[in-house]
Design an enzyme around this catalytic site. Structure first.
Site, PDB file in Angstrom:
ATOM      1  N   LYS A 278       0.975  -1.174  -0.272  1.00 45.13           N
ATOM      2  CA  LYS A 278       0.599  -0.207  -0.255  1.00 45.13           C
ATOM      3  C   LYS A 278       0.993   1.205  -0.155  1.00 45.13           C
ATOM      4  O   LYS A 278       0.329   2.493  -0.433  1.00 45.13           O
ATOM      5  CB  LYS A 278      -0.447  -0.315   1.336  1.00 45.13           C
ATOM      6  CG  LYS A 278      -1.886  -0.997   1.233  1.00 45.13           C
ATOM      7  CD  LYS A 278      -3.291  -0.760   0.475  1.00 45.13           C
ATOM      8  CE  LYS A 278      -3.985  -1.606   0.565  1.00 45.13           C
ATOM      9  NZ  LYS A 278      -4.370  -2.670   0.832  1.00 45.13           N
TER      10      LYS A 278
ATOM     11  N   SER B  99       1.311 -10.057  -0.671  1.00 41.55           N
ATOM     12  CA  SER B  99       1.369  -8.626  -0.438  1.00 41.55           C
ATOM     13  C   SER B  99       1.276  -7.584   0.440  1.00 41.55           C
ATOM     14  O   SER B  99       1.243  -7.085   0.484  1.00 41.55           O
ATOM     15  CB  SER B  99      -0.272  -8.111  -1.085  1.00 41.55           C
ATOM     16  OG  SER B  99      -1.605  -8.895  -0.580  1.00 41.55           O
TER      17      SER B  99
HETATM   18  C1  LIG Z   1      -5.125  -3.307   0.198  1.00 44.13           C
HETATM   19  C2  LIG Z   1      -4.739  -5.155   0.238  1.00 44.13           C
HETATM   20  C3  LIG Z   1      -5.211  -5.925  -0.753  1.00 44.13           C
HETATM   21  C4  LIG Z   1      -5.818  -5.896  -1.962  1.00 44.13           C
HETATM   22  O1  LIG Z   1      -5.490  -4.222  -2.589  1.00 44.13           O
HETATM   23  P1  LIG Z   1      -6.484  -3.753  -3.724  1.00 44.13           P
HETATM   24  O2  LIG Z   1      -5.456  -2.432  -3.650  1.00 44.13           O
HETATM   25  O3  LIG Z   1      -7.554  -3.169  -2.772  1.00 44.13           O
HETATM   26  O4  LIG Z   1      -7.306  -4.732  -4.347  1.00 44.13           O
HETATM   27  C5  LIG Z   1      -4.314  -7.540  -0.611  1.00 44.13           C
HETATM   28  N1  LIG Z   1      -3.641  -6.929   0.404  1.00 44.13           N
HETATM   29  C6  LIG Z   1      -2.927  -6.750   0.673  1.00 44.13           C
HETATM   30  C7  LIG Z   1      -2.297  -7.152   2.524  1.00 44.13           C
HETATM   31  C8  LIG Z   1      -3.742  -5.448   1.498  1.00 44.13           C
HETATM   32  O5  LIG Z   1      -3.538  -4.715   2.222  1.00 44.13           O
END
Ligand SMILES: *Cc1c(COP(=O)(O)O)cnc(C)c1O
Length: 316
Positions: free
Chosen positions: A51, A301
């Site tokens: 993010k 992510s």
């Molecule tokens: C926000 C987030 C997502 C999803 O991202 P989007 O851009 O909303 O699709 C996935 N994994 C983690 C760890 C996140 O913080």
């Protein structure tokens, strides 16, 4: 599509504040999925998730334009990223969190210097409050995904994947509001048009799957999933058309697939990945991604999970 020029500009903009995260491998994961898998380690990113890429692209530009205050509505990783980069840029941040936000997340936002305001339980309550605060204070609202600068920032992860794994044939990426997937699909498809991009979301929060099937954005009711970063109830206005036009497929995974993927990553890859961050690996391990014999990048992510919550999940 967000142009490659915008994604390259974003990469330049954020290069001093984000990590170029490592790509990890696990022979056990290769053996169990029948692919050669490259784990893009955004759980090792500054603030613990990707993010920070979009947030810093948007905020650094706003600060150059004279902004002194940024506002976000978030219960998790987006709020931490905004508070961190605002603090680093010497501007104030206000993060509107739900009444039931976890003390650990609130503490992380405050430790980065963010001011925390509690409001309601849903994003439908938080967003208007954040917009109102931004309006009242002359601050800039920083959306979590539905914004060209945010999408371009997230796309820098896709550019990195192709420079780290140039012969990569497919990318699997978690989908919440769709900013990460939209950014990555824009980056990799423009650099390598024949690459496959597969989105993955929890089957209990399948707003994007339902929307793709319907051919328009569909809202689903309140969702329950351990992947708390993917609990969006409707895909973004800007992200959805990008996914609709460019994603090769979207697959769903069960809650059990997600916790199994977290356990696998802990046990065999020695990585602490939060449930939202493990959904890509869940799609591969469960076979639901539907690919074999390929060089695949799976985006991990994020890694923000409390020790107690993680320990609970490791128990079978
Ligand atoms: C926000 C987030 C997502 C999803 O991202 P989007 O851009 O909303 O699709 C996935 N994994 C983690 C760890 C996140 O913080």
């Amino acid at each position: 599509m967000i142009g490659l020029d915008k994604i390259r500009e974003a990469a330049e903009e954020i290069s001093d504040v984000v990590h170029r995260t490592p790509v990890l491998t696990s022979s056990m994961l290769n053996a169990q999925t029948g692919n050669e898998v490259f784990l893009k380690g955004e759980h090792l990113q500054k603030t613990g998730s990707f993010k920070i890429r979009g947030a810093s692209n948007k905020i650094l530009k706003a600060v150059r334009g004279g902004a002194r205050h940024v506002v976000a509505a978030s219960s998790g990783n987006h709020g931490q990223a905004v508070a961190y980069i605002a603090g680093k840029s010497g501007v104030q941040s206000t993060i509107v969190v739900p009444e039931d936000a976890s003390p650990a997340k609130v503490a992380a936002i405050e430790a980065y210097g963010g001011r925390v305001i509690r409001c309601g339980l849903t994003s439908a309550e938080r967003i208007p409050e954040a917009l109102r605060i931004a309006e009242e204070t002359g601050g800039v609202f920083i959306p979590p995904y539905d914004d060209p600068d945010i999408i371009a920032g997230q796309g820098t992860a896709g550019m990195e994947i192709l420079s780290q794994v140039p012969d990569c044939e497919a990318v699997v990426v978690p989908v919440g509001g769709g900013g990460l997937a939209a950014g990555i699909v824009c980056a990799v498809k423009q650099l390598k048009p024949d690459i496959l991009v597969i989105g993955a979301e929890p089957e209990t929060a399948d707003d994007t799957k339902k929307s793709l099937e319907a051919g328009r954005r569909i809202a689903i009711g309140p969702t329950q999933t351990i992947a708390d970063g993917l609990r969006t109830s409707i895909p973004g206005e800007m992200t959805f058309p990008i996914l609709q036009n460019h994603l090769d497929r979207l697959v769903t995974v069960s809650e059990e697939d997600i916790s199994e993927a977290c356990r696998f990553l802990f046990q065999y890859a020695k990585q602490v990945v939060e449930p939202s961050g493990a959904v890509s690996v869940a799609a591969l391990l469960s076979g639901r991604a539907g690919i074999s014999g390929k060089k695949v990048a799976a985006v991990l992510s994020g890694g923000n999970v409390s020790a107690g919550g993680f320990a609970e999940m490791l128990k079978i």
